[in-house]
Every structure is written in C-alpha cells, then in structure tokens.
Enzyme design. Structure first.
Site, mmCIF file in Angstrom:
data_model
loop_
_atom_site.group_PDB
_atom_site.id
_atom_site.type_symbol
_atom_site.label_atom_id
_atom_site.label_comp_id
_atom_site.label_asym_id
_atom_site.label_seq_id
_atom_site.Cartn_x
_atom_site.Cartn_y
_atom_site.Cartn_z
ATOM 1 N N GLY A 97 -6.127 -0.242 1.396
ATOM 2 C CA GLY A 97 -6.204 -0.914 2.688
ATOM 3 C C GLY A 97 -6.385 0.093 3.802
ATOM 4 N N ASP A 105 -4.090 -11.475 9.852
ATOM 5 C CA ASP A 105 -5.196 -10.868 9.111
ATOM 6 C C ASP A 105 -5.422 -11.665 7.826
ATOM 7 O OD1 ASP A 105 -7.238 -9.086 8.729
ATOM 8 O OD2 ASP A 105 -5.982 -7.484 7.911
ATOM 9 N N GLU A 115 -2.314 2.445 0.100
ATOM 10 C CA GLU A 115 -3.000 2.178 -1.162
ATOM 11 C C GLU A 115 -2.019 1.470 -2.103
ATOM 12 O OE1 GLU A 115 -4.950 5.674 -2.547
ATOM 13 O OE2 GLU A 115 -5.797 4.644 -4.287
ATOM 14 N N VAL A 116 -2.533 0.499 -2.862
ATOM 15 C CA VAL A 116 -1.643 -0.258 -3.755
ATOM 16 C C VAL A 116 -1.874 0.188 -5.195
ATOM 17 C CG1 VAL A 116 -0.931 -2.558 -4.517
ATOM 18 C CG2 VAL A 116 -1.743 -2.227 -2.177
ATOM 19 N N LYS A 166 3.038 -0.260 -2.866
ATOM 20 C CA LYS A 166 2.121 0.004 -1.754
ATOM 21 C C LYS A 166 2.574 1.313 -1.121
ATOM 22 C CE LYS A 166 0.001 -2.401 2.113
ATOM 23 N NZ LYS A 166 -0.081 -3.652 2.857
HETATM 24 N N1 ADE Z 1 -3.335 -5.902 -4.741
HETATM 25 C C1 ADE Z 1 -2.578 -5.758 -3.642
HETATM 26 N N2 ADE Z 1 -1.332 -6.124 -3.900
HETATM 27 C C2 ADE Z 1 -1.289 -6.516 -5.182
HETATM 28 C C3 ADE Z 1 -0.267 -7.019 -6.017
HETATM 29 N N3 ADE Z 1 0.967 -7.178 -5.570
HETATM 30 N N4 ADE Z 1 -0.555 -7.356 -7.272
HETATM 31 C C4 ADE Z 1 -1.814 -7.190 -7.707
HETATM 32 N N5 ADE Z 1 -2.812 -6.715 -6.971
HETATM 33 C C5 ADE Z 1 -2.555 -6.383 -5.718
#
Ligand code: ADE
Length: 662
Positions: free
Chosen positions: A354, A477, A358-359, A377
C-alpha cells in the site's frame, strides 16, 4: 448634572476601592510555585499518580496556577507539569476548576489524544495528581468538568506477563508481581494464569473479557476476587482467574474443588450429594442449550428474511462467526502487545503493498507447536502516523464485526525499526483480485454485496448490533482493493489508514483538514471538487456510500445471472492506469459520467433492482444518496425475494479451474 457628578465621584471611588483590593490581593497572593518538567513517566498507584519531576519553579505570572497533563504513551503513564495561566487554554481546553489544592485529572479529547488535564492552586500542588476520589467500586465513574459525560476509569491490575513462581496451585498465592499497570482500555479486567510447565509460571495481565484469553472466554471477570479455575483439555495443568477490582489479580485463590490434587476421602463422600445438586442444574442447562439452539435456528431464518433496523441484545452473542470467536490469538486484540517478548511470528510471502505499508502472510506459532496463518502489515518507522491512525481505529473494541477485518494486535518492532499490525489472514485476497479471476452467480452477488454494505453500515453506525454505543467511523478509501473476500464468500473491510472517528477525539481542525483524501477513481464528486460540508459528519458517510456504489457495480459486473458477463474492469476504465483527480473531475463532474449499466442487467429482476440501488448511491447530490444501512435492507429484500437466476449459481473461474485457492 448634580446627579451625574455624584455618579462620577462614586465610580472613581469604586475604581479606587477595586484597584486597592486587587493590590492587596496581589500582595497576599504571591507567585505560585509549581513542579515544572517536560513529559516524563509518572508513578501511578491506586487513584493517584506522583510526578517524578524534581524541578520546581516560581511561576512567572501572579495569575499562574499549577497544572499537569497526563496521557499514556504505549501503555506508559506520562506526565508533563507546568505553571499555567488559567485565562489561557491548556492543550486547547479552558481549565475551569483550578482553585482546589488537589490536581484532579479530568479526561479531555485534545490534540487527537485522550489527555487528562488538571490545574490546582497551592505550593507544588501538581506534584500529585488524583485520578478520582477513592471509591469502593471498581467501576468508577467521574464527571469531566467540561463534558459532564461519565466515563469509566481504567482498572489497575498487576501486569508482569509471565514470571516463574513457587506457587504450587494450592491455597492462596501472591503473584509477586511488582508492576501495577493502569489498563489500556476501561473494558479490561485483571487476569492471572498459573501454568505447571518447566518450572511453574504466573502470568498477570489486563485483558478485555469480550475477547478470548488463551482461547478461553473469561466467566468470572466481574468478581472482586481472583478465584482460580482449571482449564480442561490443556497439556499442562493450567488455571485462569479474572476479576474486576484494583490489583485483584495479585492474590490467586485456589479452592479445593479447582485444585489439581485428586479428591480425598471426604470429597468422595460428598460426591453423591454433589450429584443430587448437579442433576437438576444439568437438566436446566440441557433445557437452556436446547432453547438456545432453537433460538439460533430462528435467528438464521430471520437473517434470510428482510431486516429491520437494529437488533436485540441476544443476537450479539452470535454476531461473530465461529472461527473469529475461537481464535485464540485474539487474546491480545485491541491493544498494543505489552509483552516485552514479541509474538512468535514468521513472515512468509508479501501479499500486497500500500501507500504506507506492506502486507505479509505469516505464521503465528502457538505453544502446542501448531501455528495460525495471520496477516502482518508492516510500516517503516517513518510511517508512525499511519500505523497509529489505523491502530487507533482498530483499538475500538466496538468496531469488531464479521465484515470488518479482524484485528489481533499491534507491535512496535524496535530492533527492525518497524511497526506491525497483526490481523486475520484471508486466503482469497482482495475483492479486485477475486473478481478478476471469477464469474459469480446471483447468490454470490447477494452475499458479497450484502456483506460489503453491512460492513460499511456497521462502520458508520453509532451503535453496535447489540445497541451498545459506538463511535461512528468513516473509511474514506473504500475501493475493491480495500475489501477482502473471506472463505465463506463474504466481504470484510480493511485498510483503515485514512479513516476518521467521528467523535470528539477528532478535533474540528482535523475534520476541516480532511477534505480530499482517498483514491481519485473512487472519489465522490464533492470530494474531487473539495466542496464537502466538513462541518456535517453525514457528508463523510455520503462520500463513502458513493465509493461503495462503485464497488457494488464492480461486483455486479461479474455476475452471470444477466447472461452477459464482461471481463473485469475497474470503474471508469483500465486497470493499470491510475487516473488523477483532474481527469476524474472531467468525467464525474463535467460530464456527469458513471460506470455503464448494460441493458442486459434488466434481464434479471434482482440485478435490475440492485442496479437502481447502485444508481441511488452514486447520485451527484450527496444528500440524495441512500445510507449504507438502507442499502443493507434493500439487498436483504432483493435477495430474499426468491428471484430465479437465469444462469446456474455456481462460482465459475474464468480461468481453467473452479477453485480459487492460491
Ligand atoms: N491483503 C491485505 N490484507 C490482507 C489480509 N488480511 N489477508 C489477505 N490478504 C490481504
């Protein structure tokens, strides 16, 4: 004239008298002497905090009184002490009560923080701050002078996390924990756990009883004493107690019937007696469980029926899906992970990037060698503000909802200079990815669309389904990449980095500065034009409803029930491009464009009705848009009308397999 003359003389006399009295007062009221230190940790016990400030100063102005500003920074009570002129605001707040010799802290939502402020008159009277008058009840309610609104004081509990102990689970043990914490959240109670492992251990923490603790829901948290109960089915002997009184988790009471020792002879004699007492209770319990089961079945049926606004309090118990409730790691939910030891998490692969973070998909290891897949995250240290905003949004226990991403905990990973938010992981990924790869049937359209609207309605609402007060939140958003698809094909909202709480913790300046945020493609016309009525909180919700309408259109565009499904396309054109605000203004405001509603959508009554609802949500006039709650009710009505689909309601992948597992 004569009368005027005597009035004039009288006034002069009065002025002289007043100034003489004030001069006298001044000489009798010398400059105050106050503690004066920059923010530093304070020592809090019981209902008082002692500032650790050793600097004392004579205040520069005779008007000055002593003041203190109190807040919690990552769980640490921090206090700033100073001289203060009560005619001026302190952190934007006028101090009305400053004549007392006690510095009694009252809660103020200032500078975006939950500050507590106090002011007092007397020699160094700000060296000690009172959180409230001593009281016998654990749930202390005091009135803030400015707001006249009751608030609950957080509990004081022992908080040493896990320590070894000589306690052997008999009689009464002391925790030996010498740290007393003011719990982060007023809902939290004191909890202790005793475990027989390699060396016996005691864990002392604050914990919100709405969430499971080591996978268990606390049953005795309103008790004044911490009475240990054995948790069945654990590998080791494991006992938990909870209570709601000051530092009540310091004294762990192991009663005989909860103890680990086998029952003695006397106990054996008691067994038949116990059985006689227990049988009627068991019968009653079976009866209650059956009634509850019947109730659940009725509730399920009610779910499929058109919904009326609000729910009764009993529905609350089952509003969370089972996997969310049984999730043991959510023991730490809604708080910063206070443990000095960070959660044992192993990062796997990245799943999304994002603006600020980053996730990653990750493994959270449990004691029993098993692990749970979670999402992490990760924010670099520079993005502290974004992490804090999102963490604050998630920290509201009342936000929890099956259509809002489940938050587990937040961590400050100092060594890596990173902030983490740990949440549930959803294998199917975000809605945009899902729709790009799948064609859906009418039932799935109703499931995805209905759950999306329920998530937004919950966010916007100022009460929970159970009628508890909740702060209304706007997402700001909403878009298909900020919606995740759960395994049961319902949606949950995620990424609250731009969200706003619509309560007094958000200052008017914050609201006023929050004009144009979000993603241009999904921005409502009034947001694109920066012409939102920032004074009216409803206008933030109306802008969210516009964005939600675009996401509902995206979902509908992939529904096969109309007999004409096109490739996935985001609203207003090509996937790869990121239109800017100016080009969106041309489309949305100058040309009044909206995503196309193909004529084939009228082939299916349900899709046709849904498209009318979507159009009402993206109306140019924000006031004319439906509320999210109204959309929930519309979709519920449409989906339960038993509309026959044109095409089979099986999820079909547009690729070569019908399976969407990655
Ligand atoms: N992408 C962003 N957050 C996520 C999540 N909690 N689970 C899977 N994909 C994601």
């Amino acid at each position: 004239m004569e009368r005027l003359g005597s009035v004039g003389f009288g006034s002069v006399l009065l002025v002289c008298l007043v100034s003489g009295a004030s001069a006298l007062l001044h000489s009798a009221n010398p400059h105050s002497q106050c503690r004066s230190c920059d923010p530093q940790p304070a020592s809090c016990r019981s209902y008082q905090c002692i500032s650790n400030c050793s600097e004392s100063r004579v205040c520069p102005s005779p008007q000055d009184v002593c003041a203190a500003v109190w807040w919690r920074d990552a769980g640490i009570v921090t206090v700033e002490t100073r001289c203060h002129d009560p005619r001026q605001p302190l952190h934007g707040v006028m101090m009305e009560d400053y004549s007392s010799s006690d510095c009694v802290l009252t809660i103020r939502h200032a500078s975006g923080l939950n500050l507590r402020l106090c002011a007092c008159t007397g020699h160094e009277c700000n060296a000690r701050m009172l959180l409230s008058q001593p009281h016998h009840d654990s749930e202390i309610v005091i009135l803030s002078a400015s707001e006249r609104k009751p608030f609950k004081l957080p509990q004081l509990c022992k908080f040493c996390d896990i320590e070894s102990t000589t306690c052997n689970a008999t009689g009464v043990c002391e925790s030996s924990c010498n740290i007393t914490a003011i719990c982060e959240d007023p809902e939290q109670v004191c909890v202790s756990a005793w475990r027989r492992s390699e060396g016996n251990t005691i864990e002392t923490v604050c914990h919100n009883p709405a969430l499971p603790f080591h996978g268990q829901y606390l049953t005795d948290f309103s008790s004044q004493r911490c009475e240990m109960k054995q948790v069945k089915g654990m590998e080791d002997d494991f006992y938990i107690c909870s209570c709601n009184a000051e530092e009540c988790n310091d004294r762990l009471i192991f009663t005989d019937d909860a103890g680990p020792d086998p029952p003695g002879e006397d106990q054996k004699k008691l067994l038949p007696l116990l059985l006689i007492c227990l049988v009627p209770s068991l019968v009653l319990a079976v009866l209650l469980v059956s009634l509850f089961y019947i109730y659940c079945v009725c509730w399920q049926q009610k779910l499929n029926a058109p919904k009326t606004k609000g729910m009764d309090s009993e529905t609350c118990a089952i509003i969370m899906s089972d996997d969310e409730r049984s999730d043991s790691s959510s023991a730490k939910a809604n708080s910063l992970n206070h443990n000095t030891e960070l959660l044992p998490i192993q990062l796997d692969s990245g799943v999304g990037k994002g603006r600020f973070a980053e996730v990653f998909r990750a493994k959270l290891k449990h004691a029993s060698e098993s692990f749970q897949t979670v999402a992490v995250k990760i924010f670099p240290y520079d993005e502290y503000a974004s992490w804090k905003t999102e963490w604050e949004i998630f920290s509201d226990a009342e936000l929890r909802h099956e259509n809002v991403l489940q938050f587990l905990t937040a961590e400050d990973r100092k060594a890596a200079r990173q902030y983490w938010l740990i949440t549930a992981y959803h294998e199917r990924g975000n809605l945009q990815e899902f729709l790009s790869q799948h064609v859906i049937g009418w039932d799935e359209l109703c499931r995805l669309g209905g759950s999306l609207a329920r998530g937004v309605a919950h966010l916007h609402s100022d009460q929970t389904a159970c009628g508890r007060a909740k702060v209304a939140i706007v997402h700001r958003d909403l878009k298909s990449t900020n919606v995740l698809v759960k395994s049961d094909l319902t949606c949950c909202l995620c990424d609250f980095g731009l969200s706003l709480r619509l309560d007094s913790s958000t200052s008017p300046e914050e609201l006023a500065n929050s004009g144009q945020v979000g993603t241009a493609r999904y921005m409502a016309p009034e947001v694109l034009e920066s012409r939102m009525d920032l004074e009216n909180i409803e206008s933030f919700k109306q802008a969210d409803v516009y964005s939600m309408a675009l996401v509902l259109w995206e979902i509908t565009s992939r529904c096969s029930a109309t007999g004409d499904v096109r490739e996935y396309e985001p609203p207003f054109g090509k996937l790869k491009e990121h239109p800017c605000v100016e080009s969106m203004k041309d489309d949305v405001i100058r040309d009044r464009l909206r995503p196309e509603i193909p004529t084939s959508w009228s082939n299916h009554t349900g899709v046709h009705l849904l498209s009318s609802t979507i159009e009402e949500c993206w109306d140019h006039d924000p006031e004319a848009r439906l509320t999210a709650q109204c959309v929930v009710e519309r979709i519920s009505d449409i989906s339960s009308a038993g509309i026959p689909p044109l095409s089979p309601d099986i999820i079909k992948s547009t690729g070569d397999s019908g399976n969407d597992e990655k």
